[in-house]
Each structure stands twice: as C-alpha cells, then as structure tokens.
Design a protein around this motif. Structure first.
Motif, PDB file in Angstrom:
ATOM      1  N   LEU A  14      89.218  -1.805  83.407  1.00 29.08           N
ATOM      2  CA  LEU A  14      90.176  -1.631  82.095  1.00 29.08           C
ATOM      3  C   LEU A  14      89.507  -2.501  81.214  1.00 29.08           C
ATOM      4  O   LEU A  14      89.652  -3.335  81.461  1.00 29.08           O
ATOM      5  N   PHE A  15      88.602  -1.755  80.057  1.00 23.58           N
ATOM      6  CA  PHE A  15      87.802  -2.631  79.050  1.00 23.58           C
ATOM      7  C   PHE A  15      88.794  -3.259  78.239  1.00 23.58           C
ATOM      8  O   PHE A  15      89.809  -2.692  78.361  1.00 23.58           O
ATOM      9  N   GLY A  16      88.272  -4.137  77.591  1.00 22.12           N
ATOM     10  CA  GLY A  16      89.284  -5.763  77.146  1.00 22.12           C
ATOM     11  C   GLY A  16      89.745  -4.835  76.215  1.00 22.12           C
ATOM     12  O   GLY A  16      91.159  -5.572  75.890  1.00 22.12           O
ATOM     13  N   ASP A  17      88.837  -4.805  75.369  1.00 18.52           N
ATOM     14  CA  ASP A  17      90.109  -3.742  73.303  1.00 18.52           C
ATOM     15  C   ASP A  17      91.535  -2.524  74.698  1.00 18.52           C
ATOM     16  O   ASP A  17      92.642  -3.402  73.853  1.00 18.52           O
ATOM     17  N   PHE A  18      91.246  -2.483  75.252  1.00 15.71           N
ATOM     18  CA  PHE A  18      91.961  -1.229  75.796  1.00 15.71           C
ATOM     19  C   PHE A  18      93.357  -1.707  76.787  1.00 15.71           C
ATOM     20  O   PHE A  18      94.438  -1.932  76.429  1.00 15.71           O
ATOM     21  N   TYR A  67      78.364  -6.769  90.379  1.00 13.61           N
ATOM     22  CA  TYR A  67      76.487  -7.313  90.160  1.00 13.61           C
ATOM     23  C   TYR A  67      75.752  -6.745  89.360  1.00 13.61           C
ATOM     24  O   TYR A  67      76.239  -5.175  89.778  1.00 13.61           O
ATOM     25  N   GLY A  68      75.848  -6.629  88.231  1.00 10.96           N
ATOM     26  CA  GLY A  68      75.029  -5.497  87.659  1.00 10.96           C
ATOM     27  C   GLY A  68      74.343  -6.210  86.744  1.00 10.96           C
ATOM     28  O   GLY A  68      73.399  -6.984  86.967  1.00 10.96           O
ATOM     29  N   GLY A  69      73.810  -5.101  85.646  1.00 12.06           N
ATOM     30  CA  GLY A  69      71.880  -4.984  85.445  1.00 12.06           C
ATOM     31  C   GLY A  69      72.161  -6.494  84.934  1.00 12.06           C
ATOM     32  O   GLY A  69      70.848  -7.503  84.205  1.00 12.06           O
ATOM     33  N   GLY A  70      73.003  -6.683  83.796  1.00 11.93           N
ATOM     34  CA  GLY A  70      73.367  -7.520  83.254  1.00 11.93           C
ATOM     35  C   GLY A  70      73.576  -9.164  83.883  1.00 11.93           C
ATOM     36  O   GLY A  70      74.238 -10.277  83.104  1.00 11.93           O
ATOM     37  N   GLY A  71      74.265  -9.194  85.064  1.00 12.88           N
ATOM     38  CA  GLY A  71      74.693  -9.857  85.596  1.00 12.88           C
ATOM     39  C   GLY A  71      75.438 -10.138  86.659  1.00 12.88           C
ATOM     40  O   GLY A  71      76.622  -9.116  86.884  1.00 12.88           O
ATOM     41  N   PRO A  72      76.659 -11.703  86.668  1.00 17.74           N
ATOM     42  CA  PRO A  72      77.479 -11.060  87.568  1.00 17.74           C
ATOM     43  C   PRO A  72      79.158 -10.276  86.449  1.00 17.74           C
ATOM     44  O   PRO A  72      78.701 -10.643  85.339  1.00 17.74           O
ATOM     45  N   ILE A  73      79.946 -10.021  87.293  1.00 19.92           N
ATOM     46  CA  ILE A  73      80.777  -8.814  86.784  1.00 19.92           C
ATOM     47  C   ILE A  73      82.096  -9.436  86.909  1.00 19.92           C
ATOM     48  O   ILE A  73      82.912  -9.911  87.766  1.00 19.92           O
ATOM     49  N   ARG A  74      82.230 -10.546  85.471  1.00 22.58           N
ATOM     50  CA  ARG A  74      83.243 -11.053  86.301  1.00 22.58           C
ATOM     51  C   ARG A  74      85.543 -10.514  85.349  1.00 22.58           C
ATOM     52  O   ARG A  74      84.774  -9.299  84.710  1.00 22.58           O
ATOM     53  N   GLY A  75      86.249 -10.259  85.811  1.00 20.97           N
ATOM     54  CA  GLY A  75      87.484  -9.684  85.613  1.00 20.97           C
ATOM     55  C   GLY A  75      88.829  -9.796  86.103  1.00 20.97           C
ATOM     56  O   GLY A  75      88.576 -11.151  87.371  1.00 20.97           O
ATOM     57  N   GLN A  77      84.453  -9.513  80.423  1.00 18.67           N
ATOM     58  CA  GLN A  77      83.047  -9.221  80.007  1.00 18.67           C
ATOM     59  C   GLN A  77      82.239  -9.143  78.381  1.00 18.67           C
ATOM     60  O   GLN A  77      83.713  -8.961  77.457  1.00 18.67           O
ATOM     61  N   LYS A  78      81.774  -9.828  77.604  1.00 19.32           N
ATOM     62  CA  LYS A  78      81.878 -10.067  76.560  1.00 19.32           C
ATOM     63  C   LYS A  78      80.483  -9.753  75.786  1.00 19.32           C
ATOM     64  O   LYS A  78      80.393  -9.473  74.790  1.00 19.32           O
ATOM     65  N   ALA A  79      79.758  -8.753  76.426  1.00 21.61           N
ATOM     66  CA  ALA A  79      78.695  -8.004  76.550  1.00 21.61           C
ATOM     67  C   ALA A  79      79.079  -7.099  77.329  1.00 21.61           C
ATOM     68  O   ALA A  79      79.133  -6.851  78.435  1.00 21.61           O
ATOM     69  N   GLY A  80      77.203  -5.511  77.128  1.00 26.80           N
ATOM     70  CA  GLY A  80      77.552  -5.273  77.800  1.00 26.80           C
ATOM     71  C   GLY A  80      78.489  -4.067  77.389  1.00 26.80           C
ATOM     72  O   GLY A  80      79.351  -3.232  77.000  1.00 26.80           O
ATOM     73  N   PHE A  89      80.685  -2.337  79.443  1.00 22.87           N
ATOM     74  CA  PHE A  89      82.114  -2.848  79.628  1.00 22.87           C
ATOM     75  C   PHE A  89      82.999  -3.084  78.853  1.00 22.87           C
ATOM     76  O   PHE A  89      84.182  -3.947  78.675  1.00 22.87           O
ATOM     77  N   THR A  90      82.747  -3.344  77.787  1.00 27.54           N
ATOM     78  CA  THR A  90      83.082  -3.768  76.249  1.00 27.54           C
ATOM     79  C   THR A  90      83.618  -2.699  75.589  1.00 27.54           C
ATOM     80  O   THR A  90      83.717  -2.920  74.294  1.00 27.54           O
ATOM     81  N   ARG A  91      83.267  -1.528  75.310  1.00 27.09           N
ATOM     82  CA  ARG A  91      82.735  -0.162  74.812  1.00 27.09           C
ATOM     83  C   ARG A  91      84.552  -0.188  74.244  1.00 27.09           C
ATOM     84  O   ARG A  91      85.629  -0.304  75.009  1.00 27.09           O
ATOM     85  N   ALA A  92      84.352   0.049  72.639  1.00 32.89           N
ATOM     86  CA  ALA A  92      85.606   0.371  71.893  1.00 32.89           C
ATOM     87  C   ALA A  92      86.513   1.542  72.719  1.00 32.89           C
ATOM     88  O   ALA A  92      87.103   2.136  71.669  1.00 32.89           O
ATOM     89  N   ASP A  93      85.324   2.424  72.544  1.00 33.96           N
ATOM     90  CA  ASP A  93      85.334   4.320  72.055  1.00 33.96           C
ATOM     91  C   ASP A  93      86.038   4.431  73.682  1.00 33.96           C
ATOM     92  O   ASP A  93      86.131   5.836  73.584  1.00 33.96           O
ATOM     93  N   ARG A  94      86.359   3.859  75.034  1.00 32.00           N
ATOM     94  CA  ARG A  94      87.284   4.827  76.025  1.00 32.00           C
ATOM     95  C   ARG A  94      87.859   3.379  76.471  1.00 32.00           C
ATOM     96  O   ARG A  94      87.363   2.511  76.373  1.00 32.00           O
TER      97      ARG A  94
END
Length: 305
Positions: free
Chosen positions: A108-112, A132-140, A165-168, A170-175
């Motif tokens: 679940l993305f942060g805004d949602f 772990y993704g293209g931008g490095g470790p994924i924290r949640g 996440q603060k970038a990438g 998983f930060t999208r607000a449209d879903r």
C-alpha cells in the motif's frame, strides 16, 4: 538486439536498455540473472504464469482459451505498460498496479494508507527492509491486511507492506498500491493485453498460508562465503541474539549459508512451528554459534471465514 526469443516464440529485433543487476542479485539472492523480460512479449501474445508448476506459457491471442473456472479482471495500462486493476482493501475500493517483478504480496502506497489510516487496522506491524529494487532497499511497515479482494474474490489474509519509500514507484498518488507475486502465485494468471483482460484461476496453493519472516533480519549474498545480514529489525529475534548488520552467517540449521540455500533458509525462518534455529556467525577470532529464538513479528495467518 537482432532477436529476442523465449522458447520457440520470437519477439524479433528490439532496442534494449542495459543495467547492472549485481546489487539486486546479491540482495535478493539470485544465483544468476541476465536480464528482465518486458512488456514487448505481453503485447505480442497471451502470457500465462503458473507459479505452482514453475511454468510460463506463451500463446497467440486467437489460440488462447481461458480455463472454465477463470475469472476475467479488466485492466488499463499505465504509461509504463503496467496493468492497473480495481481491487479493495479493508472495504475501500481503489486502483492497484499488477507487478510480476514484486515478490511481496500486497504493498500500500504512502498517500493511500495514511489517508485511510490503514496502519490502525492491521494489528501489530514492524518496520523492516522488505525487498530491493532498482533504487536500493525497500523499507516498509509490515503487517497483515484486514481484508483484500479482487473483484468478488476474497484473497486469504495477505502479508501487507505499508510503503515508507520517499521516492520511486511506491510513492505514486494515482493508485493505492501494488499487487505482487505473493498474491498472484495463488492463481494461474493469464495476461491478454490485446483485450485488456487478466484471467485468474485458483491454483491448488490458493489457500496456502501467506507466511512472513520470524527471524527479524534480511539476508543477502556475501563474498567470499556465507550470507550477509543487510537489515536487522529493532527488538526482533536477531537483534535480541546480538546479530548485527554486516555480520556474515555461514550456517543456518543444518544448511550451509550460501546462494544455493538462501531461499530454503528464508523459508525455514518463516515456519510457524519452529521455535529455535542454530546459526553460525563468522566473527573476528572464529565462527560463533548463536541460538536464534524465532517469534511471530506480525499477526499469524488465518484462513478466510
């Protein structure tokens, strides 16, 4: 590239980007990975994933016939050709992307999750490195969803990651979030891009428990031997046992800690009936034995009523 073929299916000539996957391979534990198959294949055929059998099937669109019990789920495509479907979590309908490259069950993305205060509906949660993704470790923050459905189909209580996440992506607000292979592997899944339909047919693993790590650490590959501790959950079993980020583990239970056994070790550290696991940690002065006392870090899995 002059040609890309999967089995006897040829995509033809393609312009292909390159990337260094060595860090990703070490963190996830892939023994060998040469690249990632993209949407060019999905657009040219109907692609079926059968995780239970470890099988990918490619068929021409006019030859594809869904299974008799398959449920059609319409989808749209975003700007990256990723399918986006309607689903619901905790009774809240929203749009979710389908990500076959995501090993997690539900993100679940942060805004949602903040807007709907879903962290308050998941019981106990922990903060941890979850991938772990293209931008490095994924924290949640990890817990278990109060309820998740695709259409009218209720999915057995998935392990759920509240993205920090603060970038990438998983930060999208449209879903609302992302549905990964932890859920998709419960089905035989067919992607028909031509008709914008995803077909879901329950597999024999549909009601299998969705387990989560009970050790409180993330292990990745190390050189020249062992598995490196990349993350330790605060106040978790590994932390209580004195295991630290950067430690190299050379044995877990009866298994040597190496690339060939990493996925078996992760599965061992998820087992609900296992109380302790002997671990051998490489330290200055020699290997140190540690008895790791496992514990549930999130609410245990329960079958849907």
């Amino acid at each position: 590239m002059n040609d890309l073929s999967v089995g006897s299916f040829s995509v033809g000539a393609l312009d292909i980007p390159t990337m260094d996957t060595s860090q990703l391979a070490r963190a996830i534990g892939f023994q060998h990975v040469d690249g990632v198959l993209g949407t060019e294949i999905f657009h040219q055929c109907v692609l079926t994933l059968d995780a239970a059998r470890g099988q990918v099937t490619l068929q021409e669109e006019d030859q594809f016939r869904p299974a008799a019990d398959a449920i059609p789920i319409p989808f749209s495509l975003d700007e990256n050709d990723m399918p986006v479907i309607k689903a619901s979590v905790a009774g809240i309908a929203a749009m979710f992307q389908i990500d076959t490259g995501d090993r997690f069950s539900l993100t679940l993305f942060g805004d949602f999750w903040r807007a709907h205060r879903l962290d308050q509906q998941m019981g106990a949660t922990i903060e941890a490195m979850t991938g772990y993704g293209g931008g490095g470790p994924i924290r949640g923050r990890v817990g278990r969803s109060a309820g998740f459905s695709i259409g009218d189909l209720a999915v057995p209580a998935p392990v759920t990651r509240l993205s920090l996440q603060k970038a990438g992506a998983f930060t999208r607000a449209d879903r609302a979030g992302s549905i990964g292979m932890g859920i998709l592997k419960r089905f035989t899944v067919s992607f028909d891009y031509g008709h914008r339909v995803m077909w879901l047919s329950k597999s024999a693993e549909f009601d299998a428990p969705d387990l989560y790590d009970r050790s409180g650490m993330w292990l990745g590959l190390s050189q020249p031997r062992g598995l490196r501790v990349m993350d330790v959950t605060a106040n978790g079993p590994a932390a209580k046992a004195g295991i630290r980020v950067g430690d190299v583990i050379v044995k877990v239970g009866a298994l040597p800690a190496e690339a060939a056994t990493l996925f078996r070790i992760r599965a061992m550290l998820q087992q609900p009936r296992r109380l302790t696991v002997p671990i051998l940690v490489s330290r200055t002065g020699g290997d140190q034995p540690i008895s790791l006392v496992l514990q549930d870090l999130i609410p245990p899995w329960q079958r849907n009523p």
